[in-house]
Scaffold this active site. Structure first.
Site, PDB file in Angstrom:
ATOM      1  N   ARG A 210       0.839  -1.213   0.000  1.00 19.81           N
ATOM      2  CA  ARG A 210       0.000   0.000   0.000  1.00 19.81           C
ATOM      3  C   ARG A 210       0.879   1.270   0.000  1.00 19.81           C
ATOM      4  O   ARG A 210       1.015   1.931  -1.015  1.00 19.81           O
ATOM      5  CB  ARG A 210      -0.944  -0.034   1.218  1.00 19.81           C
TER       6      ARG A 210
ATOM      7  N   ASN B 177       9.361   4.334   3.443  1.00 21.42           N
ATOM      8  CA  ASN B 177       9.253   3.848   4.821  1.00 21.42           C
ATOM      9  C   ASN B 177      10.571   3.192   5.209  1.00 21.42           C
ATOM     10  O   ASN B 177      11.354   2.785   4.351  1.00 21.42           O
ATOM     11  CB  ASN B 177       8.167   2.764   4.922  1.00 21.42           C
TER      12      ASN B 177
ATOM     13  N   HIS C 249       5.169   4.440  12.819  1.00 28.10           N
ATOM     14  CA  HIS C 249       5.251   4.378  11.357  1.00 28.10           C
ATOM     15  C   HIS C 249       6.260   5.443  10.915  1.00 28.10           C
ATOM     16  O   HIS C 249       5.947   6.627  10.839  1.00 28.10           O
ATOM     17  CB  HIS C 249       3.840   4.670  10.810  1.00 28.10           C
TER      18      HIS C 249
ATOM     19  N   HIS D 161       8.983   7.024   8.252  1.00 30.64           N
ATOM     20  CA  HIS D 161       9.615   7.143   6.937  1.00 30.64           C
ATOM     21  C   HIS D 161      11.085   7.507   7.195  1.00 30.64           C
ATOM     22  O   HIS D 161      11.410   8.150   8.192  1.00 30.64           O
ATOM     23  CB  HIS D 161       8.883   8.190   6.091  1.00 30.64           C
TER      24      HIS D 161
ATOM     25  N   CYS E  81       3.996   9.299   0.567  1.00 30.41           N
ATOM     26  CA  CYS E  81       2.625   9.744   0.310  1.00 30.41           C
ATOM     27  C   CYS E  81       2.653  10.754  -0.813  1.00 30.41           C
ATOM     28  O   CYS E  81       3.402  11.725  -0.761  1.00 30.41           O
ATOM     29  CB  CYS E  81       2.044  10.367   1.576  1.00 30.41           C
TER      30      CYS E  81
END
Ligand code: HMG
Ligand code: MG
Length: 301
Positions: free
Chosen positions: A16, A250, A208, A210, A241
Site C-alpha cells: 500500500r 518507509n 510508522h 519514513h 505519500c
C-alpha cells in the site's frame, strides 16, 4: 526506560504505502505476487491496498482486483485503507475484514491529503466506525505528520494526543503514529510516544517511520524502549505519500527485522526470504533496494 519487549508485530505496508507513490504503473498481478511472497516470509499483517479515490491515487485504482487475487491465509490479516464510507463499501464488497482510516495531526496536511479538516475527517469516520462495529470489522487509525508537517512545519504534541484520543474513542483498536516526512529524531519520537501513551494505552499504539533523514531505526529503538510493540515498515524501503512533499520511503522491513532479531526480539519473519522478496520487488520497480541489510546480505551471496 522500560525493559525491551520480547516480541514485536510488524505491519508490512509495502503493497500500500510502498506502491501508492510509484510513477510507473505496476500490474495487479505483480502486486498480488508481492503480497503472496510477503506472507511466505512469515509476515502476519500485510496492508494490501487502498480503497481511496482513483483520481487521487491512480496507482491503487486496481484495489478490488488486487484484493480479490490474494489467497487469504489463516493467521494473516490484510488491512486496507479507506478514507470514507464509499471506500468502506468498496472494501467490504471486496471482502475486507480489516480496514484503516487516516487523518493527520496537521490541518494543512490533512487538507492536501483527503481534502478535509481534521474535525471533518473524524466526523466522516463516525458512521463508518459504527458500521465496522456491527460488521465485526477491525479498524486501525493512522495519524500523519506526528513529528512535523511539510506545509505547517512544527506540529504541537497536544495536537497529536488530541487526535489519538479521538480515534481511540471512536473505536480504533490500533493507532499508528506516522512520521510522514521522516523528520523526527529519537528524543522527539520518544517524547511524542510517551505523551500519546498517557492518553491511549501503549498496546494500542504503532509507530510508522519514513526514513527520509535516515533516522527511522534510531526512532524505532527509542520507541521500543518506551514499550511499543507494533512497528510499520515496507519491504525494500518503498513508500511515500503523494500528498506529502519531500516524503521518501518507509523504513525497510529487512532493516527492522535484522535489528529486532539481532536484539533477541522475535518477529516471526524469515530474513532471507524477505531479502529475496525485496530484491525481486526492486527488480520489478527497476531500481536498487533502499534496504541496507538487503544490499549487505546480497553482496555476501
Ligand atoms: P474529494 O474530491 O473531496 O471527494 O476527495 P468527494 O467526496 O467530493 O468525491 C469526489 C469523487 O471521488 C466522486 O466521484 C466520488 O464518488 C469519488 P465523481 O462523482 O466525481 O465521479 N470518491 C471515491 N471513489 C472511490 N473510492 C472512494 C471515494 N471517495 C470519493 N473511497 C477523498 C476526498 C478522501 C476521496 C480523496 O481526497 C482521497 O481519496 N484521498 C486519498 C489520499 C491518499 O490515499 N493518500 C495516501 C494515503 S495516506 C498516507 O500515505 C499516510 C500514511 O502512510 C501514514 C503516514 O505516513 O503518515 C497512512
Ligand atoms: Mg506512510
Amino acid at each position: 526506560m522500560n525493559s525491551l519487549v520480547q516480541s514485536v508485530r510488524i505491519v508490512e505496508v509495502g503493497p500500500r504505502d510502498g506502491l501508492q507513490n510509484e510513477k510507473a504503473v505496476i500490474p495487479a498481478k505483480v502486486k498480488i505476487e508481492l503480497i503472496e511472497r510477503l506472507a511466505d516470509c512469515g509476515l502476519q499483517t500485510i496492508e494490501a491496498t487502498s480503497f481511496v479515490s482513483p483520481r487521487w491515487v491512480p496507482q491503487l485504482a486496481d484495489a478490488a482486483e488486487v484484493f480479490a487475487g490474494i489467497r487469504k491465509r489463516d493467521g494473516v490479516r490484510y488491512p486496507v485503507l479507506v478514507p470514507n464510507e464509499k471506500g468502506y463499501d468498496r472494501a467490504r464488497a471486496a471482502g475486507a475484514v480489516d480496514v484503516a482510516v487516516f487523518t493527520a495531526a496537521s490541518e494543512a496536511f490533512n487538507r492536501k491529503n483527503i481534502n478535509a479538516s481534521i474535525d471533518e475527517s473524524l466526523a466522516r469516520f463516525e458512521p463508518l466506525m459504527q458500521r465496522a462495529r456491527t460488521d465485526g470489522v477491525r479498524v486501525r487509525g493512522y495519524i500523519s505528520t506526528v513529528l512535523g508537517c511539510p506545509y505547517q512545519g512544527e506540529v504541537p504534541l497536544d495536537d497529536v494526543v488530541r487526535v489519538a484520543e479521538r480515534l481511540h474513542a471512536l473505536g480504533c483498536d490500533e493507532i499508528s503514529l506516522g512520521d510522514t516526512i521522516g523528520v523526527g529524531t529519537p528524543a522527539k519520537a520518544r517524547a511524542m510516544l510517551r505523551a500519546v501513551a498517557r492518553a491511549v494505552p501503549m498496546q494500542h499504539l504503532a509507530v510508522h517511520f519514513h526514513d527520509t533523514y535516515g533516522q527511522a531505526l534510531a526512532n524505532i529503538l527509542a520507541c521500543l524502549e518506551e514499550g511499543v510493540t507494533i512497528i510499520d515498515s515496507a519491504v525494500s524501503g518503498t513508500g511515500g505519500c503523494p500528498y506529502a512533499k519531500g516524503a521518501t520511503g518507509n523504513v525497510a522491513t529487512e532493516d527492522v527485522v535484522y535489528m529486532l532479531e539481532g536484539m533477541g526480539m522475535a518477529t516471526g519473519v524469515d530474513l532471507d526470504t524477505l531479502v529475496d522478496t525485496g530484491l525481486w520487488l526492486s527488480g520489478q520497480l527497476g531500481r536498487t533496494t533502499s534496504s541496507r541489510v538487503a544490499r549487505a546480505l546480497a553482496a555476501r551471496r
